[in-house]
Design an enzyme around this catalytic site. Structure first.
Site, PDB file in Angstrom:
ATOM      1  N   GLU A 180     -66.371 -42.607  55.736  1.00  0.00           N
ATOM      2  CA  GLU A 180     -65.226 -42.299  54.861  1.00  0.00           C
ATOM      3  C   GLU A 180     -65.760 -42.137  53.454  1.00  0.00           C
ATOM      4  OE1 GLU A 180     -61.680 -44.734  55.214  1.00  0.00           O
ATOM      5  OE2 GLU A 180     -61.950 -44.883  57.394  1.00  0.00           O
TER       6      GLU A 180
ATOM      7  N   GLN B  66     -59.777 -37.044  54.150  1.00  0.00           N
ATOM      8  CA  GLN B  66     -59.750 -36.680  55.549  1.00  0.00           C
ATOM      9  C   GLN B  66     -59.628 -35.172  55.655  1.00  0.00           C
ATOM     10  OE1 GLN B  66     -56.983 -39.060  57.860  1.00  0.00           O
ATOM     11  NE2 GLN B  66     -57.623 -40.974  56.873  1.00  0.00           N
TER      12      GLN B  66
ATOM     13  N   ASN C  37     -62.783 -50.664  62.631  1.00  0.00           N
ATOM     14  CA  ASN C  37     -62.782 -49.961  61.348  1.00  0.00           C
ATOM     15  C   ASN C  37     -62.477 -50.962  60.249  1.00  0.00           C
ATOM     16  OD1 ASN C  37     -62.239 -47.493  59.463  1.00  0.00           O
ATOM     17  ND2 ASN C  37     -60.381 -48.728  59.287  1.00  0.00           N
ATOM     18  N   GLU C  38     -63.259 -50.948  59.214  1.00  0.00           N
ATOM     19  CA  GLU C  38     -63.011 -51.821  58.053  1.00  0.00           C
ATOM     20  C   GLU C  38     -62.554 -53.205  58.525  1.00  0.00           C
ATOM     21  OE1 GLU C  38     -60.666 -49.851  55.008  1.00  0.00           O
ATOM     22  OE2 GLU C  38     -62.248 -48.377  54.704  1.00  0.00           O
TER      23      GLU C  38
ATOM     24  N   GLU D  35     -56.905 -38.988  61.010  1.00  0.00           N
ATOM     25  CA  GLU D  35     -56.207 -40.237  61.322  1.00  0.00           C
ATOM     26  C   GLU D  35     -54.714 -39.966  61.452  1.00  0.00           C
ATOM     27  OE1 GLU D  35     -56.964 -43.333  58.463  1.00  0.00           O
ATOM     28  OE2 GLU D  35     -55.693 -44.777  59.515  1.00  0.00           O
TER      29      GLU D  35
ATOM     30  N   TYR E 168     -64.969 -44.607  48.448  1.00  0.00           N
ATOM     31  CA  TYR E 168     -64.141 -43.587  47.812  1.00  0.00           C
ATOM     32  C   TYR E 168     -64.392 -43.614  46.314  1.00  0.00           C
ATOM     33  CZ  TYR E 168     -61.365 -43.274  52.103  1.00  0.00           C
ATOM     34  OH  TYR E 168     -60.957 -43.074  53.394  1.00  0.00           O
TER      35      TYR E 168
HETATM   36  O1  AHR Z   1     -58.629 -42.833  54.788  1.00  0.00           O
HETATM   37  C1  AHR Z   1     -57.526 -43.685  54.577  1.00  0.00           C
HETATM   38  C2  AHR Z   1     -57.831 -45.127  54.855  1.00  0.00           C
HETATM   39  O2  AHR Z   1     -58.797 -45.574  53.955  1.00  0.00           O
HETATM   40  C3  AHR Z   1     -58.426 -45.426  56.204  1.00  0.00           C
HETATM   41  O3  AHR Z   1     -57.479 -45.586  57.179  1.00  0.00           O
HETATM   42  C4  AHR Z   1     -59.132 -46.716  55.976  1.00  0.00           C
HETATM   43  O4  AHR Z   1     -60.213 -46.903  56.844  1.00  0.00           O
HETATM   44  C5  AHR Z   1     -59.526 -46.635  54.513  1.00  0.00           C
HETATM   45  O5  AHR Z   1     -59.204 -47.779  53.858  1.00  0.00           O
END
Ligand code: AHR
Length: 565
Positions: free
Chosen positions: A363, A413, A237-238, A73, A310
């Site tokens: 992610e 990432q 995205n999200e 990103e 995450y």
């Molecule tokens: O990976 C960082 C961010 O985390 C991404 O841009 C987003 O999709 C997520 O919240």
């Protein structure tokens, strides 16, 4: 979106543990049943405290190489400096792309490569990133100036590509990166701030044959005569957060609009929906309810439903400095991926009865605080340690145990931010322990995942002043011809695990091990000590009738490769 405050995660670990107990009951039931008809090989001794049973006749599904995908990103040091150094840089490069990165990435056989975000994607105009590089517009980067709370140091950046996006790395450069590394491109389209027409135009720019349209001629003029034939397209995205704060119903409507009657140029488009934030089953359920108002055929539109999860950091949040209890806490919590997959899958099945839509985890990773010693522009950057390596392995093993459901996964990432495989700063470049796990696990790619049961003493620790415990050995197995690959995580930092490895339905002829472990649970690589932690190969003895007892090292990730007779 950001590393959560982790309330509630402990309860979810219990779910996983419950499911393991249930699995083991089923498993023991099947062993007893099999034994009754004489299918179970006689056991060696019962001396080992732990057992792994691999049932090669119980296939789960093919492990798609896309489970080993990646994500980049325009955020912090990921694109600028991490990947793009520029053609005139003193950093060795191939047409502006960091050479060391290309060479290391090729070795781990990347699946897909997701770009340009992340949250950045929903504010990105792809037209800014095409045409002569010196004529491309400069914009404020999404992450450098948003109403969302970003670290103060990032907000205070005055200059540089992390703040003012120069668009030097656009569609053509991204495609060059994919070609160099062998990754399949996966574009994330802007749903929040562009129109359907812009999406259609991007597909045309990428996939229309040269000479067919003005946009495809523009691509050809930039040096790429052959169409890119992009299959993977993320629709936003999200969109529950930075992608527009939509409700699931609003997003379902957008998804239908963005994916209706798309031009294909002969390419089978694999469209990916912006799925839930962790355990938000409501997002999944309400999205599919609304989507299916137009009938079951709507499920044909979607290749994958993209979950983001995450493992938020623990304690002080420092990537390098943690206690033994914090080591266990984070590792135990990363196992939540298991229940997220099964729960969302179950809800999806209520609507998509033919199971056309698969799961994507585009992610994932452990998210700690930014390392204060890094330049402020390296948003969310920190060195990964052995702890993160175990979390990589747990996630990959989980995806493989669900190879019938998960078709792609991308850690967040690739380089210089969050759960990265590489760290780079100007001419310095190192691999992190996460990279080593991807290298060790690459042997699974394309193989058939088979059922494996891990039975071992639990690990105890203290969480918020209360006793807690979790599984003591976990992993996954896959079969490729006569080669069986078993990968395992041993989280106990103090004791090794003597383990009997039984392969039901075949005899082990030969075994080799590759192990990533260290006596210091904080072990990691740095620019001054780039090989502080790396895997080592070990010889493994196999008994004359194929018995295998293996001692899993404390705090380790292990790959056992077994040749079967
Ligand atoms: O990976 C960082 C961010 O985390 C991404 O841009 C987003 O999709 C997520 O919240």
């Amino acid at each position: 979106m950001l590393p959560p405050a982790f309330a509630g995660s402990a309860a979810r670990i219990t779910l996983r543990e419950e499911s393991m107990i249930v699995n083991r009951r089923n498993f023991l039931g099947s062993i007893i049943a099999a034994g009754a008809v004489g299918l179970v090989a006689p056991r060696s001794s019962r001396a080992a405290e732990s057992t792994i049973e691999i049932l090669i006749n119980e296939p789960i599904g093919k492990i798609l190489p896309d489970i080993y995908s990646h994500f980049i990103e325009h955020l912090g040091g990921v694109i600028y400096d991490g990947i793009w150094v520029g053609e005139k840089s003193r950093v060795p490069n191939i047409g502006g792309i960091r050479r060391d990165l290309v060479e290391h990435l090729k070795k781990i056989k990347p699946g897909a490569m997701r770009w340009p975000g992340g949250c950045f994607a929903d504010q990105y105009d792809w037209r800014d990133g095409i045409g002569p590089r010196d004529k491309r517009p400069r914009r404020v980067n999404f992450w450098a100036d948003t109403t969302y709370k970003i670290t103060d140091s990032y907000k205070q950046l005055n200059t540089g590509p992390q703040k003012y996006e120069p668009n030097w790395f656009g569609t053509n450069e991204f495609m060059q990166f994919c070609r160099l590394t062998g990754a399949q491109p996966y574009f994330a389209a802007n749903v929040r701030s562009l129109k359907v027409k812009d999406f259609i135009d991007w597909v045309e720019y990428c996939n229309a044959p040269a000479g067919l349209t003005s946009l495809s001629d523009q691509r050809a003029a930039a040096g790429d005569k052959d169409p890119y034939n992009i299959s993977f397209w993320g629709v936003g995205n999200e969109n529950w957060g930075c992608g527009g704060d939509m409700t699931p119903e609003e997003y379902a409507t957008e998804f239908r609009r963005f994916t209706a009657w798309l031009p294909t140029y002969g390419v089978k488009l694999k469209l990916i929906g912006s799925g839930p934030n962790g355990g938000d089953l409501g997002w999944t359920r309400r999205f599919f309810t609304k989507l299916m108002e137009k009938g079951q055929r709507m499920a044909e539109r979607m290749y994958g439903w993209a979950l983001h999860y995450y493992t938020g950091t623990t304690g002080k949040g420092n990537a390098l400095d943690y206690t033994l209890d914090e080591w266990y806490d984070l590792i135990a919590r990363s196992d939540r991926m298991e229940s997220l997959i099964t729960q969302h899958w179950q809800v999806m099945g209520e609507f998509d009865t033919q199971r056309r839509v698969k799961l994507i985890v585009d992610e994932w990773g452990a998210w700690h605080l930014q390392d204060a010693s890094l330049p402020p522009g390296y948003l969310y950057g920190y060195p990964a340690t052995l702890r993160d390596a175990l979390i990589s392995a747990i996630n990959l093993d989980t995806f493989q145990r669900h190879a019938d459901k998960v078709v792609m996964a991308n850690p967040a990432q690739l380089i210089n931010t969050i759960h990265s495989l590489f760290l780079a700063y100007e001419d310095k470049f190192i691999v992190t322990p996460n990279y080593h796990v991807f290298e060790m696990y690459a042997a699974h790619q394309g193989a058939q995942a088979v059922r494996a049961e891990f039975i071992s003493p639990r690990v105890s620790f203290t969480r918020a002043d209360k006793p807690a415990d979790f599984w003591g050995l976990g992993g996954s197995a896959s079969l490729n011809g006569k080669e069986l690959t078993l990968t395992a995580v041993q989280p106990d930092a103090k004791n090794a695990r003597e383990t009997e490895v039984n392969v039901r339905g075949a005899r082990v002829m030969e075994a080799r091990a590759r192990v990533l472990s260290a006596t210091d649970i904080h072990a990691h690589n740095s620019f001054t000590n780039p090989r502080g932690l790396e895997p080592r190969d070990e010889k493994v003895n196999v008994g004359s009738s194929g018995q295998l007892v293996y001692r899993f090292q404390p705090a380790s990730v292990t790959r056992l490769q077994l040749t079967l007779g």
